[in-house]
Design an enzyme around this catalytic site. Structure first.
Site, PDB file in Angstrom:
ATOM      1  N   ASN A  26     -40.447  -4.038 -17.313  1.00 45.47           N
ATOM      2  CA  ASN A  26     -41.002  -5.728 -17.076  1.00 45.47           C
ATOM      3  C   ASN A  26     -40.754  -5.442 -15.985  1.00 45.47           C
ATOM      4  OD1 ASN A  26     -38.144  -4.694 -17.253  1.00 45.47           O
ATOM      5  ND2 ASN A  26     -37.739  -6.468 -18.294  1.00 45.47           N
ATOM      6  N   LYS A  76     -37.039   6.976 -11.935  1.00 47.79           N
ATOM      7  CA  LYS A  76     -37.959   7.554 -12.126  1.00 47.79           C
ATOM      8  C   LYS A  76     -38.745   5.701 -13.073  1.00 47.79           C
ATOM      9  CE  LYS A  76     -38.155   8.756 -16.721  1.00 47.79           C
ATOM     10  NZ  LYS A  76     -39.440   7.663 -16.558  1.00 47.79           N
ATOM     11  N   SER A 114     -40.730   3.117 -15.198  1.00 48.35           N
ATOM     12  CA  SER A 114     -41.240   3.395 -16.883  1.00 48.35           C
ATOM     13  C   SER A 114     -42.488   4.261 -16.825  1.00 48.35           C
ATOM     14  CB  SER A 114     -40.929   2.269 -17.388  1.00 48.35           C
ATOM     15  OG  SER A 114     -41.842   1.820 -18.095  1.00 48.35           O
ATOM     16  N   GLU A 115     -42.746   5.193 -17.805  1.00 48.62           N
ATOM     17  CA  GLU A 115     -44.076   5.396 -17.894  1.00 48.62           C
ATOM     18  C   GLU A 115     -45.131   3.667 -17.964  1.00 48.62           C
ATOM     19  OE1 GLU A 115     -41.552   6.077 -19.314  1.00 48.62           O
ATOM     20  OE2 GLU A 115     -41.952   6.502 -21.957  1.00 48.62           O
ATOM     21  N   SER A 166     -33.462   0.140 -22.772  1.00 51.38           N
ATOM     22  CA  SER A 166     -32.724  -0.681 -24.347  1.00 51.38           C
ATOM     23  C   SER A 166     -31.737   0.163 -24.211  1.00 51.38           C
ATOM     24  CB  SER A 166     -33.130  -0.084 -25.645  1.00 51.38           C
ATOM     25  OG  SER A 166     -34.056   1.720 -25.550  1.00 51.38           O
ATOM     26  N   THR A 202     -31.511   3.846 -25.758  1.00 52.40           N
ATOM     27  CA  THR A 202     -31.784   5.080 -24.337  1.00 52.40           C
ATOM     28  C   THR A 202     -30.674   5.176 -23.619  1.00 52.40           C
ATOM     29  OG1 THR A 202     -34.328   4.493 -24.411  1.00 52.40           O
ATOM     30  CG2 THR A 202     -33.445   5.086 -22.631  1.00 52.40           C
ATOM     31  N   GLU A 246     -27.742  -0.993 -17.430  1.00 58.08           N
ATOM     32  CA  GLU A 246     -28.555  -2.114 -17.912  1.00 58.08           C
ATOM     33  C   GLU A 246     -29.165  -2.275 -18.887  1.00 58.08           C
ATOM     34  OE1 GLU A 246     -27.654  -4.922 -15.715  1.00 58.08           O
ATOM     35  OE2 GLU A 246     -26.287  -4.035 -14.663  1.00 58.08           O
ATOM     36  N   GLY A 273     -30.019  -3.528 -23.401  1.00 61.39           N
ATOM     37  CA  GLY A 273     -30.782  -5.207 -23.463  1.00 61.39           C
ATOM     38  C   GLY A 273     -30.045  -5.899 -24.179  1.00 61.39           C
ATOM     39  N   CYS A 298     -34.638  -9.143 -20.178  1.00 59.96           N
ATOM     40  CA  CYS A 298     -33.569  -8.340 -20.987  1.00 59.96           C
ATOM     41  C   CYS A 298     -32.517  -9.462 -21.252  1.00 59.96           C
ATOM     42  CB  CYS A 298     -33.020  -7.095 -19.887  1.00 59.96           C
ATOM     43  SG  CYS A 298     -32.870  -8.090 -18.452  1.00 59.96           S
ATOM     44  N   GLU A 313     -32.850  -7.888 -31.327  1.00 57.28           N
ATOM     45  CA  GLU A 313     -33.524  -8.168 -29.786  1.00 57.28           C
ATOM     46  C   GLU A 313     -34.795  -8.137 -29.906  1.00 57.28           C
ATOM     47  OE1 GLU A 313     -33.870  -4.944 -26.083  1.00 57.28           O
ATOM     48  OE2 GLU A 313     -33.711  -6.704 -24.410  1.00 57.28           O
ATOM     49  N   LYS A 339     -20.469  -5.173 -23.466  1.00 56.10           N
ATOM     50  CA  LYS A 339     -20.524  -5.053 -25.219  1.00 56.10           C
ATOM     51  C   LYS A 339     -21.897  -3.824 -25.548  1.00 56.10           C
ATOM     52  CE  LYS A 339     -19.264  -8.602 -28.425  1.00 56.10           C
ATOM     53  NZ  LYS A 339     -19.655  -9.899 -28.861  1.00 56.10           N
ATOM     54  N   GLU A 354     -24.504  -5.190 -11.247  1.00 53.23           N
ATOM     55  CA  GLU A 354     -25.495  -4.961 -10.461  1.00 53.23           C
ATOM     56  C   GLU A 354     -25.460  -5.914  -9.095  1.00 53.23           C
ATOM     57  OE1 GLU A 354     -29.574  -3.781 -12.109  1.00 53.23           O
ATOM     58  OE2 GLU A 354     -29.457  -1.273 -10.972  1.00 53.23           O
TER      59      GLU A 354
HETATM   60  P1  NAD Z   1     -36.788   2.355 -23.021  1.00 54.80           P
HETATM   61  O1  NAD Z   1     -35.589   2.404 -23.329  1.00 54.80           O
HETATM   62  O2  NAD Z   1     -37.452   2.694 -23.731  1.00 54.80           O
HETATM   63  O3  NAD Z   1     -36.958   3.028 -21.487  1.00 54.80           O
HETATM   64  C1  NAD Z   1     -36.274   2.968 -20.757  1.00 54.80           C
HETATM   65  C2  NAD Z   1     -36.527   4.116 -19.701  1.00 54.80           C
HETATM   66  O4  NAD Z   1     -36.100   5.211 -19.725  1.00 54.80           O
HETATM   67  C3  NAD Z   1     -37.737   4.454 -19.317  1.00 54.80           C
HETATM   68  O5  NAD Z   1     -38.201   5.262 -18.244  1.00 54.80           O
HETATM   69  C4  NAD Z   1     -37.967   6.035 -19.802  1.00 54.80           C
HETATM   70  O6  NAD Z   1     -38.591   6.679 -20.222  1.00 54.80           O
HETATM   71  C5  NAD Z   1     -36.315   6.061 -19.900  1.00 54.80           C
HETATM   72  N1  NAD Z   1     -35.804   7.152 -20.943  1.00 54.80           N
HETATM   73  C6  NAD Z   1     -35.858   7.101 -22.522  1.00 54.80           C
HETATM   74  N2  NAD Z   1     -35.582   8.304 -23.007  1.00 54.80           N
HETATM   75  C7  NAD Z   1     -34.617   8.665 -22.214  1.00 54.80           C
HETATM   76  C8  NAD Z   1     -33.718   9.574 -22.254  1.00 54.80           C
HETATM   77  N3  NAD Z   1     -33.412  10.574 -23.431  1.00 54.80           N
HETATM   78  N4  NAD Z   1     -32.993  10.298 -21.106  1.00 54.80           N
HETATM   79  C9  NAD Z   1     -33.531   9.396 -19.491  1.00 54.80           C
HETATM   80  N5  NAD Z   1     -34.372   8.213 -19.945  1.00 54.80           N
HETATM   81  C10 NAD Z   1     -35.495   8.153 -20.486  1.00 54.80           C
HETATM   82  O7  NAD Z   1     -37.315   0.022 -22.137  1.00 54.80           O
HETATM   83  P2  NAD Z   1     -38.106  -0.257 -22.066  1.00 54.80           P
HETATM   84  O8  NAD Z   1     -38.952   0.005 -23.271  1.00 54.80           O
HETATM   85  O9  NAD Z   1     -38.611   0.264 -20.987  1.00 54.80           O
HETATM   86  O10 NAD Z   1     -37.522  -1.452 -21.253  1.00 54.80           O
HETATM   87  C11 NAD Z   1     -37.109  -2.592 -22.257  1.00 54.80           C
HETATM   88  C12 NAD Z   1     -35.797  -2.596 -22.893  1.00 54.80           C
HETATM   89  O11 NAD Z   1     -35.094  -2.382 -21.643  1.00 54.80           O
HETATM   90  C13 NAD Z   1     -34.892  -4.133 -23.583  1.00 54.80           C
HETATM   91  O12 NAD Z   1     -33.738  -3.368 -24.455  1.00 54.80           O
HETATM   92  C14 NAD Z   1     -34.520  -4.688 -22.293  1.00 54.80           C
HETATM   93  O13 NAD Z   1     -33.583  -5.718 -22.659  1.00 54.80           O
HETATM   94  C15 NAD Z   1     -34.486  -3.742 -21.471  1.00 54.80           C
HETATM   95  N6  NAD Z   1     -33.983  -4.233 -20.229  1.00 54.80           N
HETATM   96  C16 NAD Z   1     -32.421  -4.372 -19.859  1.00 54.80           C
HETATM   97  C17 NAD Z   1     -32.307  -4.778 -18.255  1.00 54.80           C
HETATM   98  C18 NAD Z   1     -31.280  -5.608 -17.372  1.00 54.80           C
HETATM   99  O14 NAD Z   1     -30.731  -5.459 -16.565  1.00 54.80           O
HETATM  100  N7  NAD Z   1     -30.479  -5.861 -18.560  1.00 54.80           N
HETATM  101  C19 NAD Z   1     -33.791  -4.953 -17.153  1.00 54.80           C
HETATM  102  C20 NAD Z   1     -34.862  -4.937 -18.131  1.00 54.80           C
HETATM  103  C21 NAD Z   1     -35.338  -4.622 -19.315  1.00 54.80           C
END
Ligand code: NAD
Length: 485
Positions: A155, A178, A180-181, A231, A234, A252, A254, A286, A382, A452, A459
């Protein structure tokens, strides 16, 4: 409209330069507003991952020994370059994510620049403490951790790279990032600009790939810390894998954050807060306050004004600066959100909006759900899209109990004119970040993060520098050494 060329020079940025390895799985980059493929990158092969980590290890020791003021100067120079190139970077952010240019011009590269500038300014202020024990004494140093891995969500690709990179680099670490893809483009630009600002090669490397690349980085013995934005599921996997190697983590994750609106609140501010906390970035934030609890006396008026304001949204071409609402970033996320809306309908919710728009790309209307109970799926899970659940409440005590009844604890908000209530409610929230009479503002000097299931660590602010360093304690004996024999 012809889109600007988004194809990067190469997929990865390693040791100060773009690097390609076409043997990696191709990853199409899709412009969410139209669904067209605008670039292709390749996932990192094991050889690329190894090269990135090797160059980070090589560069880090020298960097840790560099005068911190010089480290800070480089970060601040990068901040200036980012601001100079804000429009170009904002267009790229819009291509990567689909977020409207109206947003990206003020919220992405600029937020990244703020972090680089903020941490750059604090570079020389990483200090330990001293302790006196009679004549003897001890002191602590804050030492860099070594090679840190940053893993991003889709995002905020520029902001996440900077929010992780800036505190890591300023404290003397190297980072392998790395993205996000689904949004692989922006972090490459951040790397390019950092090096243009004078960052020595190897200190900020970007490698592309899916979860398995993130996993390879997380489990590598050369890595001291992993900072993930993603998330909760993850986060659980990454934190578990990192703990095997006793690595530091920042998570960081969800949320399903509450906003409480009391009868005495300024209703227009409260509606604005709820809009910002649900529909900015098409709801893909998030910390969004997706459970809006409105006190009985204001409930109907709140809904009326909210719906009227949503009717005034300009949903359209993200590159048109007049648009203030864009598409979902991926087709998959759009489908997830539409399924959530259908489930809400099936469980008895009244749905305002909720339709996919009849155009190319991944568009969903801003959506408001009412007639809800706290146990409905849309109130508990979420959704990560433009879907706001609005519920009513009678008393402060009741509202707080319901607000805190969730596995998540990222953020919360309260709107009231009652000063004592504002602080009482704010401190009673089980959430890492709380806004009073405001929502979703995250200046670089303010710690941000969740409690939680929503995360570990913070950050931004000075706190982030603690999370990229560790204390070394040094005891200083000043007198004779006594021994039993
Ligand atoms: P995601 O969890 O699907 O992926 C996040 C990242 O983790 C990606 O780069 C992905 O390739 C990587 N990943 C996936 N599996 C992994 C593994 N086993 N080992 C290491 N890396 C791995 O999340 P998303 O769909 O990209 O983003 C949406 C989520 O992120 C939502 O839940 C949102 O709330 C959360 N988010 C949180 C914050 C925050 O600051 N708290 C900010 C933005 C988004």
């Amino acid at each position: 409209m012809t889109l600007p060329n988004a194809q990067p020079k190469a997929s990865h940025f390693i040791d100060g330069d773009y690097v390609e390895d076409a043997a990696g799985t191709p990853i199409p980059v899709i412009y969410p507003a139209t669904g067209e493929t605008i670039a292709t990158v390749h996932a990192a092969t094991p050889a690329i991952v190894d090269r990135a980590l090797e160059s980070a290890v090589r560069a880090q020791a020298q960097w840790a020994a560099t005068d911190p003021v010089e480290r800070g100067r480089i970060l601040r120079r990068a901040a200036d370059l980012i601001r100079d190139r804000n429009r170009e970077l904002s267009v790229l952010e819009t291509l990567d994510t689909g977020k409207p240019l109206q947003e990206t011009l003020v919220a992405d590269a600029t937020s990244g620049a703020d972090a680089l500038e903020y941490f750059g300014g604090l570079a020389a202020d990483v200090t330990g403490t001293t302790m006196q024990f009679g004549g003897d004494w001890a002191y602590t140093l804050r030492k860099p951790l070594g090679v840190c891995v940053g893993i991003g969500a889709w995002n905020y690709p520029t902001q996440i790279a900077c929010w992780k990179g800036a505190p890591a680099l300023v404290t003397g670490n190297a980072m392998v990032f790395k993205p996000s893809e689904t949004t692989p483009l922006c972090a490459l630009k951040v790397a390019e600009i950092l090096h243009e600002a004078g960052l020595p090669a190897g200190l900020f490397n970007v490698v592309q790939g899916m979860g398995e690349v993130g996993s390879a980085l997380t489990t590598d013995a050369r890595v001291a810390k992993v900072s993930l934005t993603g998330s909760v599921p993850t986060g659980r996997k990454v934190a578990a894998a990192a703990s095997e190697g006793m690595k530091h983590v920042t998570m960081e994750l969800g949320g399903k954050s509450p906003i409480l609106v009391f009868d005495d609140a300024n209703i227009d501010d409260a509606v604005s807060g709820a809009i910002n906390g649900n529909f900015y970035s098409s709801g893909q934030v998030c910390s969004n306050g997706t459970r809006v609890f409105v006190q009985d006396g204001m409930f109907q008026d709140f809904l009326k004004r909210l719906k009227a304001r949503i009717g005034a949204a300009t949903i359209g071409d993200p590159m048109d600066e007049a648009s203030n609402f864009g598409p979902m970033t991926t087709q998959a996320q759009m489908e997830i959100v539409l399924r959530h809306i259908q489930t809400a309908r099936d469980e008895g919710a009244a749905v305002h909006g909720g339709q996919r728009l009849d155009r190319d790309g991944f568009w969903i209307e801003p959506t408001v759900l009412t007639d809800l109970t706290d146990d409905m799926t849309c109130v508990r899970e979420e959704i990560f899209g433009p879907v706001m659940s609005v519920l009513s409440f009678a008393t402060e005590e009741e509202a707080l109990a319901r607000a805190n009844d969730t596995q998540f604890g990222l953020s919360a908000g309260v709107f009231t004119r009652d000063l004592a209530r504002a602080h009482r409610v704010a401190t009673a929230f089980e959430a890492g970040t709380v806004w009073i009479n405001q929502y979703n503002l995250t200046p670089a000097g303010m710690p941000f993060g969740g409690s939680k299931a929503s995360g570990i660590g913070r950050e931004n602010a000075r706190m982030a520098m603690d999370h990229y360093t560790e204390a070394q304690t040094i005891y200083v004996g000043m007198g004779p050494v006594e021994a039993a024999f």
